[in-house]
Scaffold this motif. Sequence first.
Motif, PDB file in Angstrom:
ATOM      1  N   ILE A  67       0.851  -1.195   0.000  1.00 36.98           N
ATOM      2  CA  ILE A  67       0.000   0.000   0.000  1.00 36.98           C
ATOM      3  C   ILE A  67       0.890   1.250   0.000  1.00 36.98           C
ATOM      4  CG2 ILE A  67      -1.624   1.355   1.399  1.00 36.98           C
ATOM      5  CD1 ILE A  67      -2.858  -1.397   2.259  1.00 36.98           C
ATOM      6  N   ALA A  68       1.922   1.245   0.832  1.00 36.68           N
ATOM      7  CA  ALA A  68       2.846   2.384   0.896  1.00 36.68           C
ATOM      8  C   ALA A  68       3.579   2.573  -0.441  1.00 36.68           C
ATOM      9  CB  ALA A  68       3.845   2.195   2.032  1.00 36.68           C
ATOM     10  N   LEU A  69       3.976   1.478  -1.078  1.00 37.86           N
ATOM     11  CA  LEU A  69       4.639   1.582  -2.386  1.00 37.86           C
ATOM     12  C   LEU A  69       3.709   2.185  -3.428  1.00 37.86           C
ATOM     13  CD1 LEU A  69       6.552  -1.812  -2.537  1.00 37.86           C
ATOM     14  CD2 LEU A  69       7.575   0.465  -2.555  1.00 37.86           C
ATOM     15  N   GLY A  70       2.450   1.753  -3.428  1.00 37.35           N
ATOM     16  CA  GLY A  70       1.479   2.301  -4.376  1.00 37.35           C
ATOM     17  C   GLY A  70       1.247   3.783  -4.141  1.00 37.35           C
ATOM     18  N   ALA A  71       1.113   4.185  -2.889  1.00 38.52           N
ATOM     19  CA  ALA A  71       0.934   5.600  -2.560  1.00 38.52           C
ATOM     20  C   ALA A  71       2.202   6.382  -2.901  1.00 38.52           C
ATOM     21  CB  ALA A  71       0.581   5.753  -1.082  1.00 38.52           C
ATOM     22  N   GLY A  72       3.352   5.783  -2.663  1.00 38.44           N
ATOM     23  CA  GLY A  72       4.623   6.433  -2.986  1.00 38.44           C
ATOM     24  C   GLY A  72       4.776   6.697  -4.475  1.00 38.44           C
ATOM     25  N   TYR A  73       4.266   5.780  -5.275  1.00 39.23           N
ATOM     26  CA  TYR A  73       4.315   5.985  -6.720  1.00 39.23           C
ATOM     27  C   TYR A  73       3.516   7.222  -7.113  1.00 39.23           C
ATOM     28  CZ  TYR A  73       3.591   5.296 -11.703  1.00 39.23           C
ATOM     29  OH  TYR A  73       3.529   5.491 -13.055  1.00 39.23           O
ATOM     30  N   GLU A  74       2.337   7.367  -6.518  1.00 40.20           N
ATOM     31  CA  GLU A  74       1.519   8.545  -6.814  1.00 40.20           C
ATOM     32  C   GLU A  74       2.200   9.822  -6.314  1.00 40.20           C
ATOM     33  OE1 GLU A  74      -1.083   8.551  -8.815  1.00 40.20           O
ATOM     34  OE2 GLU A  74      -0.873   6.381  -9.032  1.00 40.20           O
ATOM     35  N   ALA A  75       2.888   9.747  -5.190  1.00 36.77           N
ATOM     36  CA  ALA A  75       3.648  10.904  -4.691  1.00 36.77           C
ATOM     37  C   ALA A  75       4.769  11.262  -5.665  1.00 36.77           C
ATOM     38  CB  ALA A  75       4.214  10.602  -3.303  1.00 36.77           C
ATOM     39  N   LEU A  76       5.449  10.259  -6.191  1.00 38.27           N
ATOM     40  CA  LEU A  76       6.506  10.497  -7.171  1.00 38.27           C
ATOM     41  C   LEU A  76       5.938  11.174  -8.417  1.00 38.27           C
ATOM     42  CD1 LEU A  76       9.434  10.093  -8.225  1.00 38.27           C
ATOM     43  CD2 LEU A  76       8.665   7.874  -9.102  1.00 38.27           C
ATOM     44  N   ARG A  77       4.822  10.666  -8.913  1.00 41.08           N
ATOM     45  CA  ARG A  77       4.193  11.265 -10.099  1.00 41.08           C
ATOM     46  C   ARG A  77       3.843  12.726  -9.857  1.00 41.08           C
ATOM     47  NH1 ARG A  77      -0.778   8.518 -11.928  1.00 41.08           N
ATOM     48  NH2 ARG A  77      -0.496   9.856 -13.706  1.00 41.08           N
ATOM     49  N   GLU A  78       3.301  13.025  -8.684  1.00 36.82           N
ATOM     50  CA  GLU A  78       2.944  14.412  -8.369  1.00 36.82           C
ATOM     51  C   GLU A  78       4.202  15.274  -8.258  1.00 36.82           C
ATOM     52  OE1 GLU A  78       0.894  17.870  -7.652  1.00 36.82           O
ATOM     53  OE2 GLU A  78       0.231  15.976  -8.545  1.00 36.82           O
ATOM     54  N   GLY A  79       5.253  14.736  -7.656  1.00 37.94           N
ATOM     55  CA  GLY A  79       6.508  15.474  -7.565  1.00 37.94           C
ATOM     56  C   GLY A  79       7.086  15.794  -8.941  1.00 37.94           C
ATOM     57  N   ILE A  80       6.978  14.861  -9.850  1.00 47.06           N
ATOM     58  CA  ILE A  80       7.467  15.082 -11.219  1.00 47.06           C
ATOM     59  C   ILE A  80       6.619  16.137 -11.914  1.00 47.06           C
ATOM     60  CG2 ILE A  80       7.710  14.005 -13.494  1.00 47.06           C
ATOM     61  CD1 ILE A  80       8.568  11.420 -11.973  1.00 47.06           C
ATOM     62  N   ARG A  81       5.321  16.088 -11.728  1.00 46.37           N
ATOM     63  CA  ARG A  81       4.451  17.116 -12.329  1.00 46.37           C
ATOM     64  C   ARG A  81       4.795  18.505 -11.798  1.00 46.37           C
ATOM     65  NH1 ARG A  81       0.457  12.823 -12.329  1.00 46.37           N
ATOM     66  NH2 ARG A  81      -0.052  13.221 -10.156  1.00 46.37           N
ATOM     67  N   ARG A  82       5.046  18.601 -10.513  1.00 48.51           N
ATOM     68  CA  ARG A  82       5.420  19.895  -9.926  1.00 48.51           C
ATOM     69  C   ARG A  82       6.764  20.379 -10.458  1.00 48.51           C
ATOM     70  NH1 ARG A  82       3.434  19.625  -3.592  1.00 48.51           N
ATOM     71  NH2 ARG A  82       1.251  19.282  -4.089  1.00 48.51           N
ATOM     72  N   TYR A  83       7.707  19.455 -10.609  1.00 47.92           N
ATOM     73  CA  TYR A  83       9.009  19.831 -11.168  1.00 47.92           C
ATOM     74  C   TYR A  83       8.830  20.366 -12.593  1.00 47.92           C
ATOM     75  CZ  TYR A  83      13.651  19.550 -13.151  1.00 47.92           C
ATOM     76  OH  TYR A  83      14.821  19.860 -13.786  1.00 47.92           O
ATOM     77  N   GLU A  84       8.045  19.669 -13.398  1.00 49.02           N
ATOM     78  CA  GLU A  84       7.817  20.117 -14.773  1.00 49.02           C
ATOM     79  C   GLU A  84       7.173  21.496 -14.804  1.00 49.02           C
ATOM     80  OE1 GLU A  84       5.554  16.756 -16.251  1.00 49.02           O
ATOM     81  OE2 GLU A  84       7.268  16.142 -17.472  1.00 49.02           O
ATOM     82  N   SER A  85       6.239  21.741 -13.929  1.00 48.84           N
ATOM     83  CA  SER A  85       5.585  23.047 -13.863  1.00 48.84           C
ATOM     84  C   SER A  85       6.587  24.133 -13.470  1.00 48.84           C
ATOM     85  CB  SER A  85       4.434  22.991 -12.860  1.00 48.84           C
ATOM     86  OG  SER A  85       3.837  24.238 -12.725  1.00 48.84           O
TER      87      SER A  85
END
Length: 163
Positions: A67-85
């Motif tokens: 569960i933590a790994l799955g949530a961590g993946y979504e956190a990574l995706r959001e972090g990448i989106r913020r970096y791109e922005s």
Amino acid sequence: MDHSRHDHSHHEMMDHSAHMGHGDHGGQNTCNMNMLFTWDTENLCIVFRQWQISSNFTLLVSLLAIIALGAGYEALREGIRRYESAVTKRASSVPRQNRDEVTKRAHIIKSVLYAVQNFYAFMIMLIFMTYNGWVMLAVSLGAGLGYLFFGGQTTIAKETACH
């Protein structure tokens, strides 16, 4: 073609102990690889031989980790989106003569982040492919919780088919 005259003695010397889930290995628990959906957790290994479910406690801890790994993946995706922005804003604010340098460096960093994100997604896919119902539910719950906690600014549509 008749193979009865071929020397098969080299097969007798081969070590078959690496075959998971086959035969008796001195009473040790071996990894059981299912290719069909199951709820059974006996001899379940998750991705690695060392990540073996041996009790209800290790099942619970493993499901929480998934569960933590799955949530961590979504956190990574959001972090990448913020970096791109942030990169887009920065590139538009620098003088035109420096813009190429900023975008080239950002592209290298984004390429590394893309590789990390894909590796992470494929590892989650391998976890899901244990075909174990408990594990599948944990992956899905982790993705849902990750989206709940980290995906507030994003649409529900997925950009990638993996995970």
